[in-house]
Design an enzyme around this catalytic site. Structure first.
Site, PDB file in Angstrom:
ATOM      1  N   LYS A 142      -0.169 -12.426 -10.379  1.00 21.28           N
ATOM      2  CA  LYS A 142       0.189 -12.302 -11.796  1.00 21.28           C
ATOM      3  C   LYS A 142       0.722 -13.648 -12.311  1.00 21.28           C
ATOM      4  O   LYS A 142       0.298 -14.140 -13.333  1.00 21.28           O
ATOM      5  CB  LYS A 142       1.237 -11.195 -11.942  1.00 21.28           C
ATOM      6  N   GLU A 147       3.911 -17.510  -1.180  1.00 25.20           N
ATOM      7  CA  GLU A 147       3.049 -17.040  -0.083  1.00 25.20           C
ATOM      8  C   GLU A 147       1.586 -17.060  -0.504  1.00 25.20           C
ATOM      9  O   GLU A 147       0.709 -17.548   0.225  1.00 25.20           O
ATOM     10  CB  GLU A 147       3.424 -15.598   0.311  1.00 25.20           C
ATOM     11  N   GLY A 181       3.705  -6.034 -11.845  1.00 28.22           N
ATOM     12  CA  GLY A 181       2.931  -6.305 -10.625  1.00 28.22           C
ATOM     13  C   GLY A 181       2.628  -5.041  -9.848  1.00 28.22           C
ATOM     14  O   GLY A 181       1.494  -4.770  -9.446  1.00 28.22           O
ATOM     15  N   ARG A 182       3.651  -4.211  -9.629  1.00 32.19           N
ATOM     16  CA  ARG A 182       3.452  -3.013  -8.802  1.00 32.19           C
ATOM     17  C   ARG A 182       2.699  -1.913  -9.538  1.00 32.19           C
ATOM     18  O   ARG A 182       2.355  -0.887  -8.945  1.00 32.19           O
ATOM     19  CB  ARG A 182       4.805  -2.505  -8.284  1.00 32.19           C
ATOM     20  N   GLU A 238      11.010  -0.931  -5.558  1.00 29.56           N
ATOM     21  CA  GLU A 238      11.201  -2.126  -6.396  1.00 29.56           C
ATOM     22  C   GLU A 238      11.561  -1.690  -7.827  1.00 29.56           C
ATOM     23  O   GLU A 238      12.223  -2.415  -8.555  1.00 29.56           O
ATOM     24  CB  GLU A 238       9.928  -2.995  -6.395  1.00 29.56           C
ATOM     25  N   HIS A 273       4.265  13.394  15.631  1.00 30.52           N
ATOM     26  CA  HIS A 273       4.483  12.934  17.006  1.00 30.52           C
ATOM     27  C   HIS A 273       5.324  11.672  17.031  1.00 30.52           C
ATOM     28  O   HIS A 273       5.340  10.947  18.021  1.00 30.52           O
ATOM     29  CB  HIS A 273       3.136  12.707  17.696  1.00 30.52           C
ATOM     30  N   LYS A 317      14.097 -15.596  -2.557  1.00 29.06           N
ATOM     31  CA  LYS A 317      13.063 -16.608  -2.816  1.00 29.06           C
ATOM     32  C   LYS A 317      13.713 -17.985  -2.987  1.00 29.06           C
ATOM     33  O   LYS A 317      13.228 -18.984  -2.460  1.00 29.06           O
ATOM     34  CB  LYS A 317      12.298 -16.282  -4.107  1.00 29.06           C
TER      35      LYS A 317
HETATM   36  O1  F6P Z   1       8.346 -10.385  -4.890  1.00 32.33           O
HETATM   37  C1  F6P Z   1       8.230  -9.610  -5.989  1.00 32.33           C
HETATM   38  C2  F6P Z   1       6.978  -9.769  -6.780  1.00 32.33           C
HETATM   39  O2  F6P Z   1       7.290 -10.425  -7.951  1.00 32.33           O
HETATM   40  C3  F6P Z   1       6.360  -8.413  -7.034  1.00 32.33           C
HETATM   41  O3  F6P Z   1       6.965  -7.747  -8.072  1.00 32.33           O
HETATM   42  C4  F6P Z   1       4.956  -8.771  -7.245  1.00 32.33           C
HETATM   43  O4  F6P Z   1       4.128  -7.654  -7.108  1.00 32.33           O
HETATM   44  C5  F6P Z   1       4.741  -9.807  -6.161  1.00 32.33           C
HETATM   45  O5  F6P Z   1       5.964 -10.510  -6.127  1.00 32.33           O
HETATM   46  C6  F6P Z   1       3.576 -10.720  -6.345  1.00 32.33           C
HETATM   47  O6  F6P Z   1       3.663 -11.443  -7.522  1.00 32.33           O
HETATM   48  P1  F6P Z   1       2.422 -12.218  -8.120  1.00 32.33           P
HETATM   49  O7  F6P Z   1       1.372 -11.228  -8.446  1.00 32.33           O
HETATM   50  O8  F6P Z   1       2.956 -12.922  -9.338  1.00 32.33           O
HETATM   51  O9  F6P Z   1       1.939 -13.193  -7.080  1.00 32.33           O
END
Ligand code: F6P
Length: 568
Positions: free
Chosen positions: A213, A219, A273-274, A360, A391, A516
């Site tokens: 987003k 990462e 995002g979620r 979240e 199990h 972060k």
């Molecule tokens: O770490 C939280 C977050 O901002 C989430 O809310 C989001 O889904 C994820 O990181 C990834 O964010 P992006 O789509 O901006 O890479």
């Protein structure tokens, strides 16, 4: 800052608190003997059956919860969400994931503009792009068709699409359309995940979709640079244009990264995002794998629940009931966790997705107006497909802590198996557990029953099941793309209902920021220590000690000037 009254100061809240004792006087065994009560607690909509008769509730509890909903102005908040009001106040944003699956002729405003035409223009672009990749008219740099896709993204840019992909993989119609194609995900910045995601793939036939987003997530961006290197070292830098596309709200950064903005698929800041699986975040990789027409069915399943949620009276409204019951369990009965237990292997990634959607969203400590809350919000979600969970952790659920459970079952298996001579088919065997477990939890087993079975005295305490453990059951007719969309939207809206009642902002996530920024400080230290042998400074004793132990080891690539890619 404007401050509204907290929900815990209202009469309905106080009445429900007082009502807990009435409920605790009755065992689920007695409640389940009341057929009239049970009948009123089984509802259905568009093929979905919800049975909440095994919740620890009386009819009056539901009435009390509806009064609580009224005090929380739940209906008004739902309407505000659907009409594009900026209910995500801390980010000054609308919350319009429902618009992502709205019908083409729907009208939904954010900031005075109807967003539906924008949604459909991206959907149309995805349809045409995915068709061109799938039919081989879009080819890679060496002229070969792109049969494999690696979707790079994390959190909401990963978990929802992974859940839907895993659920579709074994559906007959979807798997037929995916023949000869592969979709993989790369989320973790761990180089081991890079190695796994590209193992056995040929860059010549691989398309990388970078999903972020913000297009700033550390990462994802490092993983995207790593796969860009994988492609360009094999095929040359110019190959990136044919082998990498992006999904983002930040098209400027997409271009800076080196991806042609024509090959970028937009979404908007009013999609959390979620809550983004129905945007290009999920629709692009899933359409590349299964074809757009399958994904459209997924969107229409979600739309069916959106309409139901928005327009159905609370008494018959599945997401509203689910949300209110969760509030009851967490806040009034004091059960902090919830187990999500699909009796369906194809739903194995459902609980991990809902973990993010729920935790979240609702893991907050202050009200939407910034007032510290004197009550807990959110629940600890976890889950595994049955019967694997049975199990593993069901021991604790049956005789240890009380954990409200969601049992999710499917009437028709995606992959039926019948063996001659077996008493039941394989799906019936699975579903026998789906029907049995909720009763085991609710009824338990008494010492008297054990005595009548001649169980030795010393084992009676160990073999006794107290019962009175709440659960609810959700039965879906099939697990098609449509039903997967329904399930997703049901849980998304349930989480919103909980947040609306608790009076929090379920659509921001400030709690992820601190970690972060501390990681940025560590990253700088690792760089300066590796390259200039700078001493460790600015950390507490514990972190400094661990960092120095980490830096002591000779990694071999610590100060390498040449690129190293995974060996798998
Ligand atoms: O770490 C939280 C977050 O901002 C989430 O809310 C989001 O889904 C994820 O990181 C990834 O964010 P992006 O789509 O901006 O890479």
């Amino acid at each position: 800052m404007a401050s509204g009254p907290l929900i815990c100061d209202t009469e309905p809240w106080k009445n429900l608190k007082a009502h807990v004792d009435d409920v605790k006087k009755t065992h689920l065994r007695e409640l389940l003997a009341d057929e009239e009560r049970c009948k009123s607690m089984i509802i259905d909509h568009d093929g979905i059956v919800l049975d909440f008769s095994r919740q620890q509730i009386l009819k009056e509890t539901i009435e009390g919860l509806f009064k609580l909903a009224e005090a929380a102005r739940l209906k008004e908040k739902i309407d505000k969400m659907f009409s594009g009001e900026k209910i995500n106040q801390t980010e000054n944003r609308s919350v319009l994931h429902a618009a992502l699956r709205a019908a083409r002729d729907a009208v939904i405003y954010s900031d005075g503009c109807n967003v539906v035409p924008d949604v459909w223009s991206v959907l149309d672009k995805i349809k045409s792009f995915s068709e061109s990749v799938r039919n081989g008219s879009w080819v890679g740099a060496t002229g070969k068709a792109l049969t494999d896709v690696v979707s790079v993204g994390i959190g909401g840019s990963f978990l929802g699409p992974l859940f839907v992909h895993t659920a579709l993989q074994t559906d007959g119609e979807a798997s037929h359309s995916a023949k000869g194609r592969e979709l993989r995900f790369l989320a973790n910045v761990d180089p081991v995940d890079v190695a796994r995601s590209i193992a056995g793939l040929n860059p010549e036939t691989t398309l990388v979709v970078v999903v972020s987003k913000t297009f700033t997530t550390a990462e994802t961006m490092l993983n995207a640079r790593t796969l860009r290197e994988w492609i360009s070292s094999a095929l040359g830098a110019q190959a990136v244009a044919k082998h990498m596309v992006a999904v983002s709200t930040n098209i400027e950064l997409v271009e800076k990264f080196g991806i042609d903005p024509n090959n970028a698929f937009a979404f908007w800041d009013w999609v959390g995002g979620r809550y983004s699986v129905c945007s290009a975040v999920g629709v692009l990789p899933l359409s590349l794998q299964y074809g757009f027409s399958i994904v459209e069915k997924f969107l229409s399943g979600a739309r069916s629940i959106d309409n139901h949620f928005h327009s159905t009276p609370f008494e018959k409204n599945i997401p509203v009931l689910l949300g209110l019951l969760s509030v009851w369990n967490v806040t009034f009965l004091g059960y902090p966790a919830r187990a999500i237990l699909p009796y369906c292997q194809a739903l194995e990634k459902f609980a991990p997705h809902i973990q993010q959607v729920s935790m979240e969203s609702n893991g907050k400590g202050v009200s939407i107006d910034g007032i510290p809350l004197p009550y807990e919000t959110g629940e600890i979600d976890f889950g595994e497909p049955g019967t694997n969970g049975q199990h593993s952790f069901y021991q604790l659920i049956h005789q240890g802590r009380v954990i409200p459970c969601d049992f999710i079952g499917i009437v028709m298996s995606q992959q039926p198996v019948f063996l001659k001579g077996e008493p039941v088919n394989n799906h019936d065997e699975l579903m026998s557990n789906f029907f049995a477990q909720p009763d085991a939890l609710a009824f338990g087993k008494t010492p008297e029953q054990l005595v009548s079975e001649n169980v030795p005295n010393h084992l009676i305490p160990h073999k006794t099941f107290s019962g009175n453990r709440p659960s609810l059951s959700i039965l879906l007719p099939h697990l098609t793309a449509y039903n997967i969309g329904q399930l997703l939207a049901m849980y998304e809206h349930r989480v919103a209902v909980e947040g609306f009642v608790w009076g929090i902002n379920s659509f921001d996530q400030w709690g992820v920021e601190l970690g972060k920024s501390l990681a940025t400080q560590v990253r700088k230290q690792l760089h300066s220590s590796r390259t200039a042998e700078e001493p460790i400074k600015g950390f507490n004793y514990s972190t400094s000690t661990l960092l120095s132990k980490y830096l002591e080891a000779e990694t071999g690539i610590a100060s390498s000037t040449s690129t190293v890619l995974p060996r798998v």
